[in-house]
Every structure is written in structure tokens, then in C-alpha cells.
Write a protein that holds these residues in place. Structure first.
Motif, PDB file in Angstrom:
ATOM      1  N   GLN A   1      18.899  -4.561  45.356  1.00 12.82           N
ATOM      2  CA  GLN A   1      18.946  -5.995  45.618  1.00 12.82           C
ATOM      3  C   GLN A   1      18.267  -6.738  44.475  1.00 12.82           C
ATOM      4  O   GLN A   1      17.588  -6.140  43.640  1.00 12.82           O
ATOM      5  CB  GLN A   1      18.273  -6.306  46.953  1.00 12.82           C
ATOM      6  CG  GLN A   1      16.803  -5.904  47.030  1.00 12.82           C
ATOM      7  CD  GLN A   1      16.233  -6.055  48.419  1.00 12.82           C
ATOM      8  OE1 GLN A   1      16.937  -5.860  49.427  1.00 12.82           O
ATOM      9  NE2 GLN A   1      14.961  -6.405  48.511  1.00 12.82           N
ATOM     10  N   LEU A   2      18.488  -8.056  44.428  1.00 12.17           N
ATOM     11  CA  LEU A   2      17.925  -8.866  43.361  1.00 12.17           C
ATOM     12  C   LEU A   2      16.412  -8.717  43.328  1.00 12.17           C
ATOM     13  O   LEU A   2      15.748  -8.695  44.374  1.00 12.17           O
ATOM     14  CB  LEU A   2      18.306 -10.338  43.543  1.00 12.17           C
ATOM     15  CG  LEU A   2      19.762 -10.707  43.262  1.00 12.17           C
ATOM     16  CD1 LEU A   2      19.994 -12.183  43.581  1.00 12.17           C
ATOM     17  CD2 LEU A   2      20.134 -10.424  41.813  1.00 12.17           C
ATOM     18  N   GLY A   3      15.857  -8.612  42.116  1.00 13.48           N
ATOM     19  CA  GLY A   3      14.415  -8.467  41.940  1.00 13.48           C
ATOM     20  C   GLY A   3      13.984  -7.037  41.733  1.00 13.48           C
ATOM     21  O   GLY A   3      12.860  -6.772  41.299  1.00 13.48           O
ATOM     22  N   ASP A   4      14.869  -6.072  42.036  1.00 11.82           N
ATOM     23  CA  ASP A   4      14.535  -4.662  41.838  1.00 11.82           C
ATOM     24  C   ASP A   4      14.545  -4.300  40.353  1.00 11.82           C
ATOM     25  O   ASP A   4      15.175  -4.977  39.521  1.00 11.82           O
ATOM     26  CB  ASP A   4      15.544  -3.762  42.568  1.00 11.82           C
ATOM     27  CG  ASP A   4      15.352  -3.801  44.077  1.00 11.82           C
ATOM     28  OD1 ASP A   4      14.266  -4.215  44.520  1.00 11.82           O
ATOM     29  OD2 ASP A   4      16.292  -3.416  44.797  1.00 11.82           O
ATOM     30  N   MET A   5      13.876  -3.186  40.030  1.00 13.22           N
ATOM     31  CA  MET A   5      13.971  -2.577  38.706  1.00 13.22           C
ATOM     32  C   MET A   5      14.839  -1.340  38.852  1.00 13.22           C
ATOM     33  O   MET A   5      14.569  -0.458  39.685  1.00 13.22           O
ATOM     34  CB  MET A   5      12.597  -2.184  38.172  1.00 13.22           C
ATOM     35  CG  MET A   5      11.674  -3.359  37.932  1.00 13.22           C
ATOM     36  SD  MET A   5      12.248  -4.474  36.611  1.00 13.22           S
ATOM     37  CE  MET A   5      12.162  -3.383  35.202  1.00 13.22           C
ATOM     38  N   ALA A   6      15.917  -1.272  38.047  1.00 10.73           N
ATOM     39  CA  ALA A   6      16.874  -0.179  38.165  1.00 10.73           C
ATOM     40  C   ALA A   6      16.879   0.650  36.887  1.00 10.73           C
ATOM     41  O   ALA A   6      16.761   0.121  35.782  1.00 10.73           O
ATOM     42  CB  ALA A   6      18.267  -0.731  38.437  1.00 10.73           C
TER      43      ALA A   6
ATOM     44  N   LEU B   1      23.496   4.635  39.022  1.00  9.79           N
ATOM     45  CA  LEU B   1      22.155   4.169  39.386  1.00  9.79           C
ATOM     46  C   LEU B   1      21.287   5.401  39.651  1.00  9.79           C
ATOM     47  O   LEU B   1      21.518   6.141  40.610  1.00  9.79           O
ATOM     48  CB  LEU B   1      22.233   3.278  40.628  1.00  9.79           C
ATOM     49  CG  LEU B   1      20.894   2.762  41.169  1.00  9.79           C
ATOM     50  CD1 LEU B   1      20.151   1.946  40.126  1.00  9.79           C
ATOM     51  CD2 LEU B   1      21.119   1.925  42.432  1.00  9.79           C
ATOM     52  N   LYS B   2      20.313   5.643  38.800  1.00 11.81           N
ATOM     53  CA  LYS B   2      19.501   6.855  38.882  1.00 11.81           C
ATOM     54  C   LYS B   2      18.237   6.642  39.719  1.00 11.81           C
ATOM     55  O   LYS B   2      17.854   7.504  40.503  1.00 11.81           O
ATOM     56  CB  LYS B   2      19.124   7.330  37.474  1.00 11.81           C
ATOM     57  CG  LYS B   2      20.350   7.622  36.623  1.00 11.81           C
ATOM     58  CD  LYS B   2      19.988   7.987  35.193  1.00 11.81           C
ATOM     59  CE  LYS B   2      19.445   9.407  35.119  1.00 11.81           C
ATOM     60  NZ  LYS B   2      19.268   9.839  33.706  1.00 11.81           N
ATOM     61  N   GLU B   3      17.573   5.501  39.503  1.00 15.88           N
ATOM     62  CA  GLU B   3      16.350   5.219  40.247  1.00 15.88           C
ATOM     63  C   GLU B   3      16.318   3.743  40.617  1.00 15.88           C
ATOM     64  O   GLU B   3      16.879   2.900  39.915  1.00 15.88           O
ATOM     65  CB  GLU B   3      15.093   5.550  39.419  1.00 15.88           C
ATOM     66  CG  GLU B   3      14.874   7.020  39.150  1.00 15.88           C
ATOM     67  CD  GLU B   3      13.596   7.268  38.381  1.00 15.88           C
ATOM     68  OE1 GLU B   3      12.820   6.292  38.170  1.00 15.88           O
ATOM     69  OE2 GLU B   3      13.361   8.425  37.969  1.00 15.88           O
ATOM     70  N   LEU B   4      15.635   3.454  41.695  1.00 17.77           N
ATOM     71  CA  LEU B   4      15.501   2.072  42.144  1.00 17.77           C
ATOM     72  C   LEU B   4      14.045   1.839  42.555  1.00 17.77           C
ATOM     73  O   LEU B   4      13.494   2.602  43.360  1.00 17.77           O
ATOM     74  CB  LEU B   4      16.433   1.816  43.329  1.00 17.77           C
ATOM     75  CG  LEU B   4      16.650   0.358  43.746  1.00 17.77           C
ATOM     76  CD1 LEU B   4      17.341  -0.405  42.623  1.00 17.77           C
ATOM     77  CD2 LEU B   4      17.477   0.295  45.029  1.00 17.77           C
ATOM     78  N   LYS B   5      13.441   0.827  41.958  1.00 19.99           N
ATOM     79  CA  LYS B   5      12.058   0.513  42.299  1.00 19.99           C
ATOM     80  C   LYS B   5      11.945  -0.957  42.652  1.00 19.99           C
ATOM     81  O   LYS B   5      12.739  -1.786  42.196  1.00 19.99           O
ATOM     82  CB  LYS B   5      11.131   0.841  41.125  1.00 19.99           C
ATOM     83  CG  LYS B   5      11.055   2.329  40.838  1.00 19.99           C
ATOM     84  CD  LYS B   5      10.062   2.622  39.710  1.00 19.99           C
ATOM     85  CE  LYS B   5       9.970   4.133  39.459  1.00 19.99           C
ATOM     86  NZ  LYS B   5       8.996   4.455  38.389  1.00 19.99           N
ATOM     87  N   GLU B   6      10.964  -1.260  43.488  1.00 24.33           N
ATOM     88  CA  GLU B   6      10.720  -2.642  43.861  1.00 24.33           C
ATOM     89  C   GLU B   6       9.310  -3.042  43.431  1.00 24.33           C
ATOM     90  O   GLU B   6       8.457  -2.187  43.207  1.00 24.33           O
ATOM     91  CB  GLU B   6      10.880  -2.836  45.370  1.00 24.33           C
ATOM     92  CG  GLU B   6       9.932  -2.009  46.203  1.00 24.33           C
ATOM     93  CD  GLU B   6      10.215  -2.145  47.690  1.00 24.33           C
ATOM     94  OE1 GLU B   6      11.229  -2.776  48.034  1.00 24.33           O
ATOM     95  OE2 GLU B   6       9.424  -1.615  48.493  1.00 24.33           O
ATOM     96  N   LYS B   7       9.110  -4.343  43.325  1.00 25.49           N
ATOM     97  CA  LYS B   7       7.812  -4.844  42.890  1.00 25.49           C
ATOM     98  C   LYS B   7       6.897  -5.053  44.095  1.00 25.49           C
ATOM     99  O   LYS B   7       7.273  -5.712  45.068  1.00 25.49           O
ATOM    100  CB  LYS B   7       7.981  -6.167  42.143  1.00 25.49           C
ATOM    101  CG  LYS B   7       8.672  -6.041  40.795  1.00 25.49           C
ATOM    102  CD  LYS B   7       8.775  -7.407  40.123  1.00 25.49           C
ATOM    103  CE  LYS B   7       9.413  -7.289  38.753  1.00 25.49           C
ATOM    104  NZ  LYS B   7       9.512  -8.609  38.069  1.00 25.49           N
ATOM    105  N   GLU B   8       5.712  -4.514  43.989  1.00 29.36           N
ATOM    106  CA  GLU B   8       4.686  -4.777  44.991  1.00 29.36           C
ATOM    107  C   GLU B   8       3.722  -5.792  44.387  1.00 29.36           C
ATOM    108  O   GLU B   8       2.999  -5.496  43.431  1.00 29.36           O
ATOM    109  CB  GLU B   8       3.948  -3.492  45.346  1.00 29.36           C
ATOM    110  CG  GLU B   8       2.959  -3.677  46.487  1.00 29.36           C
ATOM    111  CD  GLU B   8       2.333  -2.360  46.901  1.00 29.36           C
ATOM    112  OE1 GLU B   8       2.618  -1.885  48.023  1.00 29.36           O
ATOM    113  OE2 GLU B   8       1.557  -1.791  46.090  1.00 29.36           O
ATOM    114  N   LEU B   9       3.757  -7.003  44.912  1.00 28.43           N
ATOM    115  CA  LEU B   9       2.978  -8.091  44.332  1.00 28.43           C
ATOM    116  C   LEU B   9       1.529  -8.052  44.803  1.00 28.43           C
ATOM    117  O   LEU B   9       1.254  -7.732  45.966  1.00 28.43           O
ATOM    118  CB  LEU B   9       3.596  -9.438  44.725  1.00 28.43           C
ATOM    119  CG  LEU B   9       5.050  -9.665  44.294  1.00 28.43           C
ATOM    120  CD1 LEU B   9       5.532 -11.024  44.783  1.00 28.43           C
ATOM    121  CD2 LEU B   9       5.192  -9.572  42.788  1.00 28.43           C
ATOM    122  N   PRO B  10       0.593  -8.384  43.909  1.00 32.90           N
ATOM    123  CA  PRO B  10      -0.819  -8.438  44.320  1.00 32.90           C
ATOM    124  C   PRO B  10      -1.068  -9.619  45.251  1.00 32.90           C
ATOM    125  O   PRO B  10      -0.303 -10.593  45.262  1.00 32.90           O
ATOM    126  CB  PRO B  10      -1.556  -8.618  42.993  1.00 32.90           C
ATOM    127  CG  PRO B  10      -0.566  -9.267  42.083  1.00 32.90           C
ATOM    128  CD  PRO B  10       0.775  -8.724  42.489  1.00 32.90           C
TER     129      PRO B  10
END
Length: 475
Positions: free
Chosen positions: A167-172, A252-261
Motif C-alpha cells: 500500500q502507499l507509504g510502504d518501502m518495497a 516484489l521481494k520484500e515489503l516494509k512499513e514505516k513505524e513512526l516515533p
């Protein structure tokens, strides 16, 4: 030496200069002696070359031409001093040099014509009681929140996105291979040069890449491979790809999401010098309000300068225009460099004449505005106190403490800037300025486009290298 002046168009003074017989002979003999001392002729010691040998070796024409150049330069300088003429730039010889050379005889009088640029005389029309409309600038209270969210995004931690699709905002993390959608009859579709990458990390954001590329990744799951059709924009940087249809095979090999402080005092301390989030918010709010006031002031000053420009009558000498054009070109070069463009590719021998010509209208506009301000200051006896200059000099020097600064030039710039500010303030106090809604005079988008027109137009011919990153990035 007899000098006759003549007022010429474009703020020039024409000079008719008559050189005496004694002077023409004196300079010619000096040139002969200089060549005699410097010329190395076998069989003769330096300075002892007989006159007839010197004439044979160099020729009468060369000696006379050298003497004539010296006469013109020396006589013109003395004429300016004699007539108290404050010239700007170099002189222009209005007589034909070859004709003067044919006329020149040492020991005989010689008259030549020249012209010099001088400071123009400006005449102002009505500059008080101006009725102006100026766009207001709205304060955006949500700007503080947006900046804080941007800071949070910069400090985000990447963690695996489990149990869901992209989804939008992810790092792929991707592997991709691009090929042209259309192939010549009977042939396989060709791969796009440089359109292949492995372990390519990308943040899934709209409008960041070629239209359709990011949208095609949304909804994919790690391990999935998909073919995504895209169209390169017509204005894509690489002309070989502009307007072409393509297909990218994406895994698509990996999908990461941002965990905001957390947005709290600890976060404020990490990204700023403030102890609390409230203090950071207050500082940002103050800064943005000051920027708002600065923009309103700039809008007022721009309107005043434009109004002044329309009232001034002045003939601008070419020297002033050329200097201002060079200044504008230097500013443009710095701007292009900041955009990462190699200015050597843009400021080529072929391009420079056209750039100069396109810069002339803006140069003339700036000169008119500057001359008008100076004229207002003179007529209204507006001046800058010594204490004000010294205070501003100290302020600037503290900002440039590691720089090599010319103190005379610094004083000149500081005094001119202070005088400009004072004069504009005086004009504002003696005018009626109505603030109208933002965008009502000039649409905001158009205004922003105008600010970048020169850079975007100038960079339009620059070639974008075809590598994996540049292929998928929008041109």
C-alpha cells in the motif's frame, strides 16, 4: 588638447579629441624607443638597433599602429579627466581605425571621435499617492503539523509488513525488467536500455515515478511477479523513451512499513534544540508567520517597484545592461547547479548568445527599478546614517566570519540595501496599498511556475542518463 563634447542617445557622450603635433610625435618616438630596447636583432645590442634597421624589420605601419593605439588610449583618459566626465565601462571608437592610421603622421595634428557611457539621467513621474492592489498571503496553521509529520517520517523505523499487500507509504524491494510494448513485425519486443534492476528499493508514493508504475505495485504481495503496462510521458527527459509504451515485469521481494516515533517531548529533543514539543511547535509557528509577513512585504515591494518602473523615463547605456545581464546569467548558473545540472552542458558557446538576449528584458526592468529608487531617495532626501551601516556591516560579517570579504564592497552593498529598504518603506507610507485575496491577481500555480520557468526551460535540452533509477523515475 582640444575636446568637444556631444550628447548622444542611450546615455552616451560623444567626444571629438584633437591631438597636438607635439604629442603625436612624442608618442611615436616613445614607441620607436620601446621597440629598440626590446627587439632582439642578431648583430646588434639591445637598445642599439639603428632606426632604419628597426623600420625595415618591423615596418612603418606596425610602428604607427602601435603609436596610434597608445595615443587614443592616453588622450581619451586625459580628456575624461579634463572634462570631468565620469564614464562607466570602456570607450567606443567612433572613427575608423584604418582611416586614422592612414591619416596619422608623427608631428602632425590628429583628430578622432569616441563615445563613452555615463550614468543615465532619470526622470520620474508621479510616485506618491500610488493606488496599488497586492495579494495577501494566508497563514496555513496546518503547516506545522505537516512539517512535524515529515520529521517523523524521516526518523521512522522500517519493519516487515506482515499479512497484507503493498500500500502507499510502504518501502518495497523489487526486481524489474522493462521492455517496449510494441515491436517491429516478426521480432520480439526489445528490452529498454538500462531498464533493469535487482534489489531496487523504492518508497511507494504517488507521482514519484512513471504514471502507472507505482499504481501497479499497490496490492501486490511479497513473492508475487506481475506485468505492469506504462506510458512514458511525452516530456520525459530521455527523448528515445518519451511517449513510448512499455511493460515492466516486476517481482516484489520484500515489503516494509514505516513505524513512526511518538510525537512527544523526547522526539522534540531528538530533532531540535528544544526541550518540549510545545516549544518546538511555538518555534515553527513563529517561523512560518514570519515567512508569511516576509512574503506580504515582498509582494508590496514588487508592486511598488513595478509602479515606479512605469513612471521612469531613462535611456540606459549598454554598459549597464551588459553588466546586469552577466549578473542574471551568473544567478541562473548557480540555480541550475543547485538543481544538479552541469552548467557546462548548458552554457555552451552556441547557447550563450541566446541566453544573453533572453535576459535583456529582465535586466532592463531591474535597472529601471533601481534607478527609480535612487531618484526617489535623492528627491526626498532619504539617506542612511553611518551608525546604521556599521551595525549592518557587523551583522553581515558575523554571518560571513569564515569568508574572505572585501570591506569596501561590503559597505557599498550594505549601504545600497539599507537605502533601498528605507526608500521602499517611504513609498509604502505615501501610497495606498490594498491587500486582496491570495491568487486573485496571479494564480498561485502560475506564479510558482514562473519562478521555475527559466530553470525548467533551460534544462529542457539536458539529457537524462538511462539507468535503472532514471528509467522508472518520471521525467
Amino acid at each position: 588638447m582640444k575636446v568637444t563634447q556631444e550628447k548622444l542617445p542611450a546615455s552616451q557622450i560623444g567626444l571629438e579629441i584633437e591631438i597636438t603635433p607635439e604629442k603625436s610625435k612624442q608618442v611615436y618616438e616613445q614607441v620607436v624607443q620601446q621597440f629598440s630596447r626590446s627587439l632582439n636583432i642578431p648583430g646588434f645590442r639591445r637598445g642599439k638597433v639603428p632606426r632604419h634597421i628597426l623600420l625595415q624589420r618591423l615596418g612603418q605601419t606596425r610602428l604607427k599602429a602601435t603609436a596610434l593605439e597608445d595615443l587614443i588610449n592616453e588622450s581619451l583618459q586625459k580628456a575624461l579627466e579634463q572634462e570631468n566626465i565620469e564614464a562607466i565601462g570602456n570607450f567606443e571608437l567612433r572613427s575608423e581605425f584604418e582611416q586614422l592610421l592612414n591619416q596619422f603622421e608623427p608631428g602632425q595634428p590628429l583628430t578622432f571621435l569616441a563615445a563613452v557611457d555615463v550614468e543615465p539621467e532619470a526622470k520620474l513621474g508621479q510616485y506618491t499617492g500610488l493606488q496599488l492592489k497586492v495579494e495577501d498571503v494566508n497563514y496555513d496553521a496546518e503547516q506545522v503539523d505537516r512539517v512535524l509529520e515529515q520529521y517523523r517520517a524521516e526518523k521512522a523505523t522500517l519493519i516487515p509488513a506482515e499479512g497484507r499487500s503493498a500500500q502507499l507509504g510502504d518501502m518495497a524491494l523489487l526486481d524489474f525488467q522493462g521492455r517496449f510494448a510494441v515491436a517491429p513485425e516478426g521480432e520480439e519486443p526489445q528490452e529498454i536500455p538500462g531498464g533493469k534492476a535487482e534489489d531496487f528499493q523504492v518508497e511507494l508514493q504517488e507521482n514519484q515515478f512513471i504514471p502507472g508504475f507505482i499504481a501497479g505495485i499497490i496490492g501486490m504481495n511479497p513473492g508475487e511477479t506481475k506485468e505492469i503496462p506504462v506510458d512514458f510521458p511525452e516530456e520525459y527527459g530521455n527523448q528515445e523513451l518519451a511517449g513510448e509504451s512499455a511493460v515492466f515485469t516486476i517481482t516484489l521481494k520484500e515489503l516494509k512499513e514505516k513505524e513512526l516515533p511518538e510525537l512527544d517531548d523526547d522526539f522534540a529533543q531528538e530533532i531540535s534544540e528544544f526541550e518540549t514539543l510545545a516549544e518546538l511547535r511555538e518555534s515553527l509557528e513563529k517561523r512560518f508567520k514570519e515567512e508569511q509577513e516576509s512574503k506580504i512585504t515582498a509582494n508590496k515591494e514588487g508592486a511598488l517597484l513595478k509602479a515606479l518602473e512605469e513612471t521612469i523615463e531613462v535611456e540606459i547605456p549598454e554598459t549597464m545592461i551588459s553588466r546586469e545581464v552577466e549578473y542574471l546569467m551568473t544567478q541562473q548558473a548557480m540555480q541550475l547547479s543547485n538543481y544538479g545540472i552541469d552548467i557546462k552542458q548548458f552554457f555552451t558557446k552556441e547557447n550563450i548568445p541566446g541566453i544573453r538576449e533572453r535576459s535583456r528584458p529582465q535586466a532592463i526592468e531591474r535597472i529601471k527599478q533601481s534607478l527609480a529608487l535612487v531618484q526617489v531617495a535623492k528627491q526626498e532626501s532619504i539617506s542612511v546614517e553611518e551608525a546604521e551601516i556599521l551595525k549592518e556591516e557587523r551583522k553581515v560579517m558575523s554571518q560571513l566570519k569564515d569568508k574572505d570579504v572585501d570591506p569596501d564592497r561590503l559597505r557599498e552593498v550594505v549601504e545600497a540595501d539599507l537605502l533601498k529598504t528605507k526608500t521602499l518603506k517611504w513609498l509604502e507610507e505615501h501610497s495606498t496599498i490594498e491587500l486582496v485575496p491570495e491568487g486573485s491577481l496571479t494564480p498561485i500555480d502560475d506564479e510558482e511556475d514562473d519562478e521555475e520557468d527559466d530553470v525548467e526551460t533551460s534544462a529542457s535540452d539536458a539529457t537524462v542518463s538511462v539507468e535503472a533509477e532514471s528509467v522508472v523515475e518520471e521525467g
